[in-house]
Design a protein around this motif. Structure first.
Motif, short mmCIF file in Angstrom:
data_model
loop_
_atom_site.label_atom_id
_atom_site.label_comp_id
_atom_site.label_asym_id
_atom_site.label_seq_id
_atom_site.Cartn_x
_atom_site.Cartn_y
_atom_site.Cartn_z
N ILE A 71 0.85 -1.19 0.00
CA ILE A 71 0.00 0.00 0.00
C ILE A 71 0.89 1.24 0.00
O ILE A 71 1.83 1.34 0.78
CB ILE A 71 -0.93 -0.01 1.23
N TYR A 72 0.55 2.16 -0.88
CA TYR A 72 1.32 3.40 -0.96
C TYR A 72 0.67 4.46 -0.08
O TYR A 72 -0.47 4.86 -0.30
CB TYR A 72 1.38 3.89 -2.41
N ASP A 73 1.39 4.85 0.96
CA ASP A 73 0.96 5.93 1.85
C ASP A 73 2.21 6.46 2.55
O ASP A 73 2.60 5.94 3.59
CB ASP A 73 -0.06 5.42 2.86
N SER A 75 2.74 8.88 4.36
CA SER A 75 2.53 9.44 5.70
C SER A 75 2.33 8.36 6.77
O SER A 75 2.31 8.68 7.95
CB SER A 75 1.32 10.38 5.68
N HIS A 76 2.21 7.13 6.35
CA HIS A 76 1.99 6.04 7.31
C HIS A 76 3.28 5.79 8.09
O HIS A 76 4.37 5.77 7.52
CB HIS A 76 1.55 4.77 6.58
N ALA A 79 5.60 3.08 6.69
CA ALA A 79 6.02 3.19 5.29
C ALA A 79 7.55 3.16 5.18
O ALA A 79 8.26 3.70 6.03
CB ALA A 79 5.48 4.48 4.68
N HIS A 84 5.78 2.85 0.73
CA HIS A 84 4.91 1.67 0.77
C HIS A 84 5.00 0.97 2.12
O HIS A 84 6.03 1.04 2.80
CB HIS A 84 5.32 0.67 -0.32
#
Length: 129
Positions: A71-73, A75-76, A79, A84
Motif C-alpha cells: 500500500i502506498y501511503d 505518511s503512514h 512506510a 509503501h
C-alpha cells in the motif's frame, strides 16, 4: 452408545467445528486493515471414534502465505523509503462468503441436533404409553 447419542455426538462436533470457523473468519474481518496481518484458515478433519462414529474436528490454524498487499501511503508510520507498507491479505468478499457458509452449516447441524432430540422425546413418549 445408542443411535440417538451417536447422532447427537456427530451434530455437536459439527456445531463446535463451525463455531471455531466463524471465530477465525470474524478475526480475519476485524483485522482486514491491520498492516502485516495474514489471513487465518482452519482445516476440518474427520475423526473415527472407538464406537465407530465418525465426527469432525478442527486442525491447527494455518496462516495464508499469499503475498501481502503493498500500500502506498508515505505518511503512514510503517512506510518504507518508497512510501509503501505491507497491508493484509484478507479479502472481505471471501471472508463474508466463508462466514455465510459456516453459518448455514452451523444451522444445518443445529437442525439435525434438534430433530434427533425431538425423535428421542417422541420415542420416550411412545414407550410411556
Amino acid at each position: 452408545m445408542s443411535d440417538f447419542s451417536k447422532s447427537l455426538s456427530v451434530s455437536a462436533s459439527g456445531l463446535t467445528a463451525q463455531a471455531q470457523r466463524l471465530r477465525h473468519v470474524s478475526e480475519n474481518i476485524a483485522n482486514a486493515d491491520t498492516p502485516g496481518y495474514r489471513r487465518k484458515a482452519i482445516p476440518f478433519e474427520a475423526e473415527m471414534q472407538r464406537d465407530g462414529v465418525s465426527s469432525v474436528s478442527t486442525g491447527r490454524v494455518k496462516l495464508d502465505r499469499s503475498e501481502l498487499d503493498r500500500i502506498y501511503d508515505p505518511s503512514h508510520p510503517m512506510a518504507d523509503e518508497t512510501g509503501h507498507f505491507l497491508g493484509s491479505n484478507v479479502d472481505l468478499v471471501i471472508e463474508i462468503a466463508d462466514a455465510r457458509e459456516a453459518q448455514r452449516s452451523y444451522e444445518a447441524n443445529l437442525k439435525m441436533f434438534d430433530q434427533t432430540r425431538q425423535m428421542s422425546t417422541a420415542l420416550m413418549d411412545l414407550l410411556r404409553r
